[in-house]
Design a protein around this motif. Structure first.
Motif, PDB file in Angstrom:
ATOM      1  N   ARG A 110      67.424  38.165  90.201  1.00  0.00           N
ATOM      2  CA  ARG A 110      67.700  36.743  90.044  1.00  0.00           C
ATOM      3  C   ARG A 110      67.834  36.373  88.563  1.00  0.00           C
ATOM      4  NH1 ARG A 110      63.405  32.174  91.753  1.00  0.00           N
ATOM      5  NH2 ARG A 110      62.428  32.985  89.873  1.00  0.00           N
ATOM      6  N   GLN A 122      60.582  25.793  76.308  1.00  0.00           N
ATOM      7  CA  GLN A 122      59.723  24.983  77.183  1.00  0.00           C
ATOM      8  C   GLN A 122      58.572  24.386  76.388  1.00  0.00           C
ATOM      9  OE1 GLN A 122      58.770  27.518  80.616  1.00  0.00           O
ATOM     10  NE2 GLN A 122      60.174  26.247  81.786  1.00  0.00           N
ATOM     11  N   ALA A 135      57.786  34.369  90.484  1.00  0.00           N
ATOM     12  CA  ALA A 135      58.153  32.959  90.686  1.00  0.00           C
ATOM     13  C   ALA A 135      59.389  32.810  91.552  1.00  0.00           C
ATOM     14  CB  ALA A 135      58.336  32.232  89.343  1.00  0.00           C
ATOM     15  N   TYR A 162      69.411  22.759  77.882  1.00  0.00           N
ATOM     16  CA  TYR A 162      69.823  23.272  79.194  1.00  0.00           C
ATOM     17  C   TYR A 162      71.084  24.115  79.063  1.00  0.00           C
ATOM     18  CZ  TYR A 162      66.446  21.091  82.347  1.00  0.00           C
ATOM     19  OH  TYR A 162      65.311  20.776  83.045  1.00  0.00           O
ATOM     20  N   PHE A 187      59.448  35.772  85.384  1.00  0.00           N
ATOM     21  CA  PHE A 187      58.090  35.239  85.234  1.00  0.00           C
ATOM     22  C   PHE A 187      57.057  36.257  85.661  1.00  0.00           C
ATOM     23  CE2 PHE A 187      58.284  30.803  83.965  1.00  0.00           C
ATOM     24  CZ  PHE A 187      59.651  30.650  83.938  1.00  0.00           C
ATOM     25  N   ALA A 199      60.378  28.167  86.439  1.00  0.00           N
ATOM     26  CA  ALA A 199      61.511  29.087  86.570  1.00  0.00           C
ATOM     27  C   ALA A 199      62.806  28.295  86.694  1.00  0.00           C
ATOM     28  CB  ALA A 199      61.320  29.997  87.774  1.00  0.00           C
ATOM     29  N   MET A 200      62.742  27.223  87.456  1.00  0.00           N
ATOM     30  CA  MET A 200      63.926  26.402  87.644  1.00  0.00           C
ATOM     31  C   MET A 200      64.369  25.785  86.310  1.00  0.00           C
ATOM     32  SD  MET A 200      64.190  23.814  90.784  1.00  0.00           S
ATOM     33  CE  MET A 200      64.011  24.914  92.174  1.00  0.00           C
ATOM     34  N   GLU A 201      63.393  25.279  85.562  1.00  0.00           N
ATOM     35  CA  GLU A 201      63.713  24.718  84.243  1.00  0.00           C
ATOM     36  C   GLU A 201      64.370  25.755  83.347  1.00  0.00           C
ATOM     37  OE1 GLU A 201      60.500  23.130  82.054  1.00  0.00           O
ATOM     38  OE2 GLU A 201      60.384  21.317  83.256  1.00  0.00           O
ATOM     39  N   MET A 202      63.858  26.991  83.418  1.00  0.00           N
ATOM     40  CA  MET A 202      64.436  28.039  82.589  1.00  0.00           C
ATOM     41  C   MET A 202      65.839  28.396  83.041  1.00  0.00           C
ATOM     42  SD  MET A 202      62.697  28.845  79.990  1.00  0.00           S
ATOM     43  CE  MET A 202      63.659  30.282  79.572  1.00  0.00           C
ATOM     44  N   MET A 203      66.154  28.077  84.305  1.00  0.00           N
ATOM     45  CA  MET A 203      67.523  28.303  84.775  1.00  0.00           C
ATOM     46  C   MET A 203      68.398  27.100  84.485  1.00  0.00           C
ATOM     47  SD  MET A 203      66.790  29.752  88.521  1.00  0.00           S
ATOM     48  CE  MET A 203      65.657  31.086  88.810  1.00  0.00           C
ATOM     49  N   ALA A 204      67.891  26.191  83.662  1.00  0.00           N
ATOM     50  CA  ALA A 204      68.655  25.001  83.290  1.00  0.00           C
ATOM     51  C   ALA A 204      68.920  24.103  84.488  1.00  0.00           C
ATOM     52  CB  ALA A 204      69.961  25.385  82.601  1.00  0.00           C
ATOM     53  N   ILE A 205      67.968  24.064  85.405  1.00  0.00           N
ATOM     54  CA  ILE A 205      68.094  23.161  86.543  1.00  0.00           C
ATOM     55  C   ILE A 205      66.876  22.246  86.513  1.00  0.00           C
ATOM     56  CG2 ILE A 205      68.100  23.004  89.053  1.00  0.00           C
ATOM     57  CD1 ILE A 205      69.277  25.972  88.817  1.00  0.00           C
ATOM     58  N   ASN A 206      67.139  20.941  86.531  1.00  0.00           N
ATOM     59  CA  ASN A 206      66.039  19.994  86.437  1.00  0.00           C
ATOM     60  C   ASN A 206      65.291  19.922  87.764  1.00  0.00           C
ATOM     61  OD1 ASN A 206      64.400  17.747  86.306  1.00  0.00           O
ATOM     62  ND2 ASN A 206      65.782  16.704  84.884  1.00  0.00           N
ATOM     63  N   HIS A 222      75.237  26.504  89.290  1.00  0.00           N
ATOM     64  CA  HIS A 222      75.943  26.390  88.007  1.00  0.00           C
ATOM     65  C   HIS A 222      77.421  26.738  88.062  1.00  0.00           C
ATOM     66  CE1 HIS A 222      72.540  25.246  85.801  1.00  0.00           C
ATOM     67  NE2 HIS A 222      71.937  26.415  85.752  1.00  0.00           N
ATOM     68  N   PHE A 258      61.543  31.563  94.642  1.00  0.00           N
ATOM     69  CA  PHE A 258      61.439  30.330  95.419  1.00  0.00           C
ATOM     70  C   PHE A 258      61.002  30.692  96.829  1.00  0.00           C
ATOM     71  CE2 PHE A 258      64.937  29.206  92.349  1.00  0.00           C
ATOM     72  CZ  PHE A 258      64.074  28.583  91.474  1.00  0.00           C
ATOM     73  N   GLN A 312      71.341  30.413  91.226  1.00  0.00           N
ATOM     74  CA  GLN A 312      71.988  29.902  90.007  1.00  0.00           C
ATOM     75  C   GLN A 312      73.497  29.891  90.132  1.00  0.00           C
ATOM     76  OE1 GLN A 312      69.962  31.373  86.219  1.00  0.00           O
ATOM     77  NE2 GLN A 312      69.366  32.826  87.807  1.00  0.00           N
ATOM     78  N   ARG A 364      70.019  27.421  77.846  1.00  0.00           N
ATOM     79  CA  ARG A 364      69.265  28.195  78.833  1.00  0.00           C
ATOM     80  C   ARG A 364      70.160  28.869  79.864  1.00  0.00           C
ATOM     81  NH1 ARG A 364      64.492  24.096  80.201  1.00  0.00           N
ATOM     82  NH2 ARG A 364      63.235  24.347  78.327  1.00  0.00           N
ATOM     83  N   ARG A 365      71.372  28.344  80.022  1.00  0.00           N
ATOM     84  CA  ARG A 365      72.277  29.019  80.961  1.00  0.00           C
ATOM     85  C   ARG A 365      72.616  30.417  80.486  1.00  0.00           C
ATOM     86  NH1 ARG A 365      76.597  25.187  83.761  1.00  0.00           N
ATOM     87  NH2 ARG A 365      75.312  23.346  84.054  1.00  0.00           N
TER      88      ARG A 365
END
Ligand SMILES: Nc1ncnc2c1ncn2[C@@H]1O[C@H](COP(=O)(O)OP(=O)(O)O)[C@@H](O)[C@H]1O
Ligand SMILES: [Mg+2]
Lengths: 266, 266
Positions: B153, B53, B91, B77, B87, A135-142, B109, B93, B105, B80-81
């Motif tokens: 989210r 992904q 998913a 990335y 999910f 989910a984090m990756e999909m939010m463009a956060i590594n 961001h 946090f 986010q 993806r923003r």
């Protein structure tokens, strides 16, 4: 028949060895990646402070209590042995040097691996299994920058502090047993300790050790969590591997570091 | 550009097994498109390909005019923003409160001041009817509530494209209807485009503009909900009316029963 069995044995050992080497290499690569993606952690240090709380502060009780016990045992055993040579007043030196050089960094790191390391692996592994990392990756956060690096640095910073606290508690434990309980002379206990412990060679070397152990434990713990198969067994297996591999890594690194420190680095 | 997502002649597999074969699919801007199929037919895989992904083996995936195959991580990335993804199990946090999940986010961001983030977060939570649970942790909520928070989210930064992975799975009939209506409403209110992956036919036919049916990695049928309801294709018919046996057999392909039980023919 015998030849075949021997060959199979050799092959098995070789295979296992290769796999271990591969794993160590992969952990090192992951450590490199973590360091590369550490900018966020230092720009937003509150992320790291939070992890220092979880890894460091939450390990305090076990570290302090264990340190006290280890110091007390050292006091007892040290006094018992030194008595035979009529130098029981040196028990303070024995307690302090054993702790600062070896037991503080090593035992604190072993405890840290099983208390905080396993928790880091389980947490990251579960975040992966429940798709939080995806989910984090999909939010463009590594996720390495946002999840792994803060936990890594939080652990690395906590480790030397915990080791020092372990040693300090151990010295108090030794004092309680040797001086308060057995009656070794108070002044001799402290003054001999003060004279014998060298800042550079004993204390700084001890801190270097615990720093190296901290890096090893945290690299292993984050790697195992990040690479854990996304299932319940996967995460539990990774947690076990963290404790086992970290412990072995700590003991092996300790041997290497001690050899260098005693022999000099060149 | 009228299509936000274009997939042409896409092949993808894990290892040697092809999971998606020759997929052609378009998602017009502003529409809500469903991809339906049985569990394991490759729906999640398809969403992950759209989100970048996973990489297509052959063929191309184009999102907002960008070929995903040619993009490096930074470009991906950046793209993806503009995406939001819900999910399968939310998913969320687990170490953050509902409020912090939705604000995540915005904090990562944007450089918005905390007061603005607060207003936006509460508006997003209000849109899914959950402003009242902002201080709860994800573990303290029911599945339906968690899904709605995840929805808030996913839409936190007003994405152009929203991807939903099984938003209806495991929900009670009332939550199901609520989520369905929310998906439609969010799509229209944000002027977004949505791709909905699901095996829940009845609920999704009520809200979507267009449907693709995937079976064994191939698109076997497509059309508007009315066309799908009227379809005489045996597979679609079985799927819509939930018949146990039909072109999709109840039994996984296997040896014969008598072979498995070791019975001998006489
Ligand atoms: N990471 C993976 N590695 C190997 N196979 C996978 C992986 N993820 C999914 N698969 C397989 O690919 C197929 C499609 O999976 P998926 O896209 O998750 O299906 P769906 O979402 O439609 O239920 C399944 O047969 C699944 O077993
Ligand atoms: Mg799926």
């Amino acid at each position: 028949m015998a030849l075949e069995a021997t060959l199979r044995g050799i092959r098995l050992v070789g295979d296992k060895t290769l796999r271990i080497v591969e794993r160590v290499g992969a952990t090192a690569v992951f450590l490199g990646l973590t360091v590369m993606h550490s900018a966020t952690s230092f720009r937003r240090f509150d992320l790291v402070i939070r992890e220092i709380f979880y890894a460091g502060v939450q390990s305090l009780i076990i570290i302090l209590v264990s340190g006290l016990f280890v110091g007390m045992v050292l006091g007892l055993q040290g006094h018992e042995t030194l008595q035979n040579y009529g130098s029981e007043q040196s028990v303070g030196v024995l307690v302090a040097l054993s702790l600062v050089r070896e037991l503080g960094p090593v035992v604190a790191a072993l405890l840290f691996a099983s208390r905080a390391g396993s928790a880091i692996t389980a947490e990251i592994g579960l975040m992966k299994a429940t798709e939080q990392l995806s989910a984090m990756e999909m939010m463009a956060i590594n996720p390495i920058a946002r999840v792994v690096a803060p936990r890594f640095w939080g652990g690395v910073i906590s480790m030397p502090l915990l080791a020092m606290l372990f040693s300090a508690m151990g010295i108090i434990g030794g004092y309680l047993v040797a001086v308060v309980l057995i009656g070794v002379d108070d002044g001799a206990f402290w003054s001999q300790m003060q004279a014998a412990v060298d800042f550079r060679h004993d204390i700084v070397n001890g801190i270097i050790k615990s720093l190296v152990f901290g890096i090893a434990v945290c690299a292993i713990a984050t790697f195992e969590g990040f690479e854990a198969p996304p299932t319940a067994e996967g995460v539990s297996g990774a947690t076990t591997r963290t404790v086992v591999s970290s412990s072995l890594a700590i003991l092996a690194l300790d041997l290497v570091l001690t050899a260098f420190m005693l022999k000099g680095w060149n | 550009m009228t299509n936000l997502v274009e997939i042409s002649n896409l092949n993808f597999g894990y290892g040697s097994r092809l999971v998606l074969k020759g997929i052609n699919l378009t998602v017009p801007k502003g529409s809500l498109v469903a991809i339906m199929g049985l569990s394991g037919c490759g729906k999640t895989t398809l969403l992950r390909l759209i989100g970048g992904q996973l990489q297509a083996r052959d063929g191309s995936v184009t999102v907002a005019g960008h070929h995903l195959n040619d993009m490096n991580q930074d470009e991906l990335y950046a793209l993806r923003r503009r995406l939001g993804m819900l999910f399968q199990f939310g998913a969320l946090f687990t170490d953050l409160s509902v409020y912090d999940n939705v604000a995540f986010q915005m904090r990562e961001h944007t450089r918005l001041p905390e007061s603005v983030i607060r207003d936006l977060t509460l508006m997003k939570l209000n849109a899914v009817g959950l402003r009242g649970v902002q201080s709860l942790m994800p573990s303290e909520m029911s599945g339906g509530m968690a899904r709605r928070v995840a929805l808030a989210r996913a839409t936190a930064l007003d994405p152009e494209l929203i991807l939903y992975d099984e938003p209806f799975a495991g929900l009670d009939p009332i939550s199901l209807g609520v989520i369905g209506q929310l998906i439609r409403r969010l799509n229209d209110a944000l002027g977004a485009t949505s791709v909905l992956v699901t095996h829940d036919v009845q609920e999704s036919l009520k809200i979507v503009d267009y449907v693709y049916f995937v079976s064994e990695g191939v698109i076997v049928a497509q059309g508007t909900p009315d066309q799908i309801r009227a379809s005489t294709l045996p597979f679609v018919h079985q799927f819509i009316w939930g018949e146990a046996d039909g072109p999709m057999p109840f039994h996984y392909p296997s040896r014969t029963m008598s072979d498995d039980l070791g019975l001998k023919e006489v």
